[in-house]
Design an enzyme around this catalytic site. Structure first.
Site, PDB file in Angstrom:
ATOM      1  N   SER A 122       4.896   8.518   9.729  1.00  0.00           N
ATOM      2  CA  SER A 122       5.070   9.405  10.880  1.00  0.00           C
ATOM      3  C   SER A 122       4.826   8.627  12.182  1.00  0.00           C
ATOM      4  O   SER A 122       4.180   7.576  12.181  1.00  0.00           O
ATOM      5  CB  SER A 122       4.086  10.563  10.767  1.00  0.00           C
ATOM      6  OG  SER A 122       2.788  10.052  10.623  1.00  0.00           O
ATOM      7  N   LYS A 141       0.890  -1.179   0.000  1.00  0.00           N
ATOM      8  CA  LYS A 141       0.000   0.000   0.000  1.00  0.00           C
ATOM      9  C   LYS A 141       0.915   1.213   0.000  1.00  0.00           C
ATOM     10  O   LYS A 141       1.430   1.629   1.026  1.00  0.00           O
ATOM     11  CB  LYS A 141      -0.867  -0.026   1.261  1.00  0.00           C
ATOM     12  CG  LYS A 141      -2.194   0.696   1.156  1.00  0.00           C
ATOM     13  CD  LYS A 141      -2.119   2.176   0.849  1.00  0.00           C
ATOM     14  CE  LYS A 141      -1.727   3.043   2.018  1.00  0.00           C
ATOM     15  NZ  LYS A 141      -1.487   4.466   1.604  1.00  0.00           N
ATOM     16  N   GLU A 186       9.016  17.170  14.511  1.00  0.00           N
ATOM     17  CA  GLU A 186       9.609  16.765  13.232  1.00  0.00           C
ATOM     18  C   GLU A 186       9.015  17.669  12.156  1.00  0.00           C
ATOM     19  O   GLU A 186       7.795  17.712  11.974  1.00  0.00           O
ATOM     20  CB  GLU A 186       9.283  15.312  12.910  1.00  0.00           C
ATOM     21  CG  GLU A 186       9.906  14.886  11.585  1.00  0.00           C
ATOM     22  CD  GLU A 186       9.539  13.472  11.151  1.00  0.00           C
ATOM     23  OE1 GLU A 186       8.394  13.057  11.347  1.00  0.00           O
ATOM     24  OE2 GLU A 186      10.434  12.808  10.593  1.00  0.00           O
ATOM     25  N   CYS A 242      13.948  10.639   6.322  1.00  0.00           N
ATOM     26  CA  CYS A 242      13.876  10.296   7.756  1.00  0.00           C
ATOM     27  C   CYS A 242      15.262  10.321   8.384  1.00  0.00           C
ATOM     28  O   CYS A 242      15.385  10.307   9.604  1.00  0.00           O
ATOM     29  CB  CYS A 242      13.265   8.924   7.929  1.00  0.00           C
ATOM     30  SG  CYS A 242      14.244   7.650   7.155  1.00  0.00           S
TER      31      CYS A 242
HETATM   32  P1  NAD Z   1       2.322   9.307   6.949  1.00  0.00           P
HETATM   33  O1  NAD Z   1       2.388   8.741   8.332  1.00  0.00           O
HETATM   34  O2  NAD Z   1       1.407  10.443   6.696  1.00  0.00           O
HETATM   35  O3  NAD Z   1       1.876   8.159   5.906  1.00  0.00           O
HETATM   36  C1  NAD Z   1       2.494   6.896   5.891  1.00  0.00           C
HETATM   37  C2  NAD Z   1       1.485   5.866   5.383  1.00  0.00           C
HETATM   38  O4  NAD Z   1       0.389   5.806   6.281  1.00  0.00           O
HETATM   39  C3  NAD Z   1       0.913   6.204   4.014  1.00  0.00           C
HETATM   40  O5  NAD Z   1       0.835   5.028   3.250  1.00  0.00           O
HETATM   41  C4  NAD Z   1      -0.457   6.773   4.333  1.00  0.00           C
HETATM   42  O6  NAD Z   1      -1.404   6.529   3.322  1.00  0.00           O
HETATM   43  C5  NAD Z   1      -0.838   6.044   5.598  1.00  0.00           C
HETATM   44  N1  NAD Z   1      -1.692   6.849   6.479  1.00  0.00           N
HETATM   45  C6  NAD Z   1      -1.746   8.204   6.563  1.00  0.00           C
HETATM   46  N2  NAD Z   1      -2.647   8.572   7.494  1.00  0.00           N
HETATM   47  C7  NAD Z   1      -3.162   7.443   8.009  1.00  0.00           C
HETATM   48  C8  NAD Z   1      -4.142   7.163   9.012  1.00  0.00           C
HETATM   49  N3  NAD Z   1      -4.763   8.135   9.676  1.00  0.00           N
HETATM   50  N4  NAD Z   1      -4.427   5.875   9.303  1.00  0.00           N
HETATM   51  C9  NAD Z   1      -3.799   4.876   8.656  1.00  0.00           C
HETATM   52  N5  NAD Z   1      -2.869   5.079   7.688  1.00  0.00           N
HETATM   53  C10 NAD Z   1      -2.560   6.335   7.370  1.00  0.00           C
HETATM   54  O7  NAD Z   1       3.814   9.640   6.538  1.00  0.00           O
HETATM   55  P2  NAD Z   1       4.319  10.436   5.261  1.00  0.00           P
HETATM   56  O8  NAD Z   1       4.004  11.862   5.427  1.00  0.00           O
HETATM   57  O9  NAD Z   1       3.884   9.746   4.022  1.00  0.00           O
HETATM   58  O10 NAD Z   1       5.898  10.216   5.383  1.00  0.00           O
HETATM   59  C11 NAD Z   1       6.737  11.017   6.168  1.00  0.00           C
HETATM   60  C12 NAD Z   1       6.958  10.408   7.530  1.00  0.00           C
HETATM   61  O11 NAD Z   1       7.539   9.118   7.405  1.00  0.00           O
HETATM   62  C13 NAD Z   1       7.940  11.214   8.370  1.00  0.00           C
HETATM   63  O12 NAD Z   1       7.464  11.250   9.691  1.00  0.00           O
HETATM   64  C14 NAD Z   1       9.226  10.410   8.281  1.00  0.00           C
HETATM   65  O13 NAD Z   1      10.119  10.568   9.352  1.00  0.00           O
HETATM   66  C15 NAD Z   1       8.683   9.021   8.241  1.00  0.00           C
HETATM   67  N6  NAD Z   1       9.664   8.107   7.683  1.00  0.00           N
HETATM   68  C16 NAD Z   1      10.337   7.315   8.555  1.00  0.00           C
HETATM   69  C17 NAD Z   1      11.304   6.447   8.093  1.00  0.00           C
HETATM   70  C18 NAD Z   1      12.066   5.561   9.032  1.00  0.00           C
HETATM   71  O14 NAD Z   1      12.826   4.767   8.575  1.00  0.00           O
HETATM   72  N7  NAD Z   1      11.877   5.672  10.338  1.00  0.00           N
HETATM   73  C19 NAD Z   1      11.575   6.383   6.717  1.00  0.00           C
HETATM   74  C20 NAD Z   1      10.866   7.209   5.845  1.00  0.00           C
HETATM   75  C21 NAD Z   1       9.904   8.073   6.349  1.00  0.00           C
END
Ligand code: NAD
Length: 497
Positions: free
Chosen positions: A227, A174, A382, A282
């Site tokens: 996140s 997904k 962040e 990240c």
């Molecule tokens: P996000 O949390 O908004 O989305 C991540 C995934 O979750 C997406 O597929 C999205 O569709 C889904 N999602 C969003 N809202 C949701 C909800 N309410 N319920 C269920 N699923 C939901 O993150 P983003 O903005 O796409 O990516 C950036 C974030 O990812 C930053 O916080 C970054 O630090 C983190 N990140 C972490 C790593 C790591 O290795 N720790 C790597 C890459 C990115």
């Protein structure tokens, strides 16, 4: 006219039937280029059903055949990665070179997974007891879900699915609804590589799709990256529904510069790691900790370099591209404003950038803030944008306290020429990935990637041996083949003889 971006189920594109879609934009122009399908619960069921149906035959496919398909995929990816990089730039906005780098780092995991016969070797003990042999196996867990963020639409999924597939699982990916096309390109490549139908599926969607996967009885494990708030939710919901979950969350990565460091090297590293991919990594450095009176000198060197950066369309040879959406750009800019209001000094102001790109693009130039204090929101939260905050402390211990008090523990770095200080740091810092004179210490595929504290929920990090363990279950077999002697009845607990 925006193109419809569909699901991929059973080796074919499937148009969305839910009636719900989300716009996909080109961040450098602001133009809506696609409408991605958002899955309904029925479409979740269809994707999982395909993965479930494909599982028994794929699990029983020989390691020789599975690794041959992995090699095919690797060769195709290597030959055509420019196409994938262009798709990433068009939907994410990062510059082409950086998009290519992302694909290459993902490819390393594919290469690691090509060695699956070696990775799945078990142990064997002959004659553990009289005429009894004991051996261990690792077997796939079943259909698994991979849920990925917008910032690495190719690399993050590739942290997981090559190992999941190579070890005999089937996958429902997904992707982020902000840049969903890379996943479809990858799915088509798998088909070309000879992967059987249903082993790799792409389910486009939002929270409905995520919840559907988390609650689905036929999904056995979930790898999530995003996140921290959503990672925590995914971990709690997934484990409550009986699944194995690894949920990687957000970050606030500190780079400590000690007074004896090479300040030019440190300034280069700060700029590269703070502003690369517009800070949407990240492992980006967002907090620079200057120790013991070097602050003015270091800030001047970083500012001088930051002024040379060219912000613009990632297809035009710029250093830094736009942010992923207009909302995200506005949110990041609001942190700069909030920091300024409470006394942070804006040394380089990205809000004034003159980009080489479309006038409706989501622009914010590299921004350098000095005199940032730990209580300011620009430090506590962040931000995930091109904003580098400089904090000043007196001693190494103050720097260490700052990092260890932070809720996140993804990556960190120390710049110094003092081996003793670096060794103390690697030992004392409460962070999962540590760089010594290396600003973005992303581990190689054969090590595991993961943070501590609120940067990861679950026990397993991504890829490397922890990835192999995550996607397999251990089994131990104790066997005795009959010989002419017979042991007779013995109701006591077996003791080794
Ligand atoms: P996000 O949390 O908004 O989305 C991540 C995934 O979750 C997406 O597929 C999205 O569709 C889904 N999602 C969003 N809202 C949701 C909800 N309410 N319920 C269920 N699923 C939901 O993150 P983003 O903005 O796409 O990516 C950036 C974030 O990812 C930053 O916080 C970054 O630090 C983190 N990140 C972490 C790593 C790591 O290795 N720790 C790597 C890459 C990115």
């Amino acid at each position: 006219m925006p193109t419809h971006i569909p699901h991929w189920i059973d080796s074919a594109r499937r148009s969305g039937t839910s009636g719900r879609t989300a716009p996909v934009t080109d961040p450098a122009t602001g133009e809506v280029t696609g409408e991605v399908a958002l899955a309904s619960p029925e479409e979740v069921d269809a994707a999982v059903a395909a993965a479930k149906a494909a599982f028994p035959a794929w699990r029983d496919t020989s390691l020789t055949r599975r690794s041959a398909i992995m090699f095919n995929f690797r060769e195709l990816l290597n030959a055509r990665k420019g196409e994938l990089a262009a798709i990433i730039t068009a939907e994410h906005g990062k510059v082409l070179d950086d998009a290519l780098g992302e694909v290459s780092r993902g490819q390393e995991v594919v290469e690691f997974a090509c060695g699956v016969p070696h990775l799945l070797k078990g142990g064997f003990t002959e004659s553990a007891s009289t005429k009894v042999d004991v051996y261990s196996l690792r077997q796939p867990v079943g259909p698994v879900a991979v849920i990925s963020p917008f910032n690495f639409p190719a690399m993050v999924p590739m942290w997981f699915f090559p190992i999941a597939i190579a070890t005999g699982n089937t996958v429902v990916l997904k992707p982020s609804e902000k840049d969903p096309s890379a996943a479809l390109w990858i799915a088509e490549l798998w088909k070309e590589a000879g992967l059987p139908s249903g082993v790799f599926n792409v389910l486009q969607g939002d929270k409905v799709a995520v919840d559907g996967l988390l609650e689905h009885r036929d999904i056995k494990a979930v790898s999530f990256v995003g996140s921290t708030a959503i990672a925590r939710y995914v971990y709690e919901s997934g484990t409550r529904h009986g699944k194995r979950v690894q949920a990687l969350g957000g970050a606030k990565n500190h780079m400590v510069v000690l007074p004896d460091a090479d300040l030019d090297l440190a300034a280069d590293a700060a700029v590269n790691s703070g502003f690369g991919s517009a800070g949407e990594r990240c492992m980006a450095i967002s907090a620079l900790v200057a120790v013991g009176g070097i602050g003015d000198d270091l800030v001047a060197r970083i500012a001088q370099r930051t002024h040379t950066l060219r912000t613009g369309d990632g297809r035009r040879g710029s250093d830094m591209g736009p942010l992923v959406t207009a909302e995200h750009r506005d949110r990041v800019a609001s942190y700069v404003e909030a920091g300024e209001e409470v006394g942070a000094k804006v040394v380089v102001d990205g809000r004034e950038v003159q980009p080489d790109g479309g006038e409706n693009g989501f622009w914010l130039g590299p921004t350098l803030l000095d005199q940032v204090e730990p209580h300011m929101s620009v430090y506590t939260d962040e931000i995930f944008g091109p904003v580098l905050s400089v904090l000043r402390v007196d001693t190494y211990d103050d720097a260490l306290d700052l990092i260890n008090s932070n809720e996140y523990g993804n990556g960190t770095a120390i710049f110094t020429n003092d081996g003793g200080a670096a060794r103390r740091f690697q030992n004392e810092v409460e962070v999962g990935m540590v760089g010594i004179n290396v600003p973005i210490p992303v581990p190689m595929a054969y090590y595991s990637f993961g943070g501590w504290k609120n940067s990861l929920f679950g026990d397993s990090h991504a890829h490397g041996s922890e990835g192999v363990h995550f996607f397999t279950r251990g089994k131990v077999v104790t066997s005795r083949w009959l010989d002419p002697s017979h042991g007779g009845l013995q109701l006591g607990f077996p003791q080794n003889t």
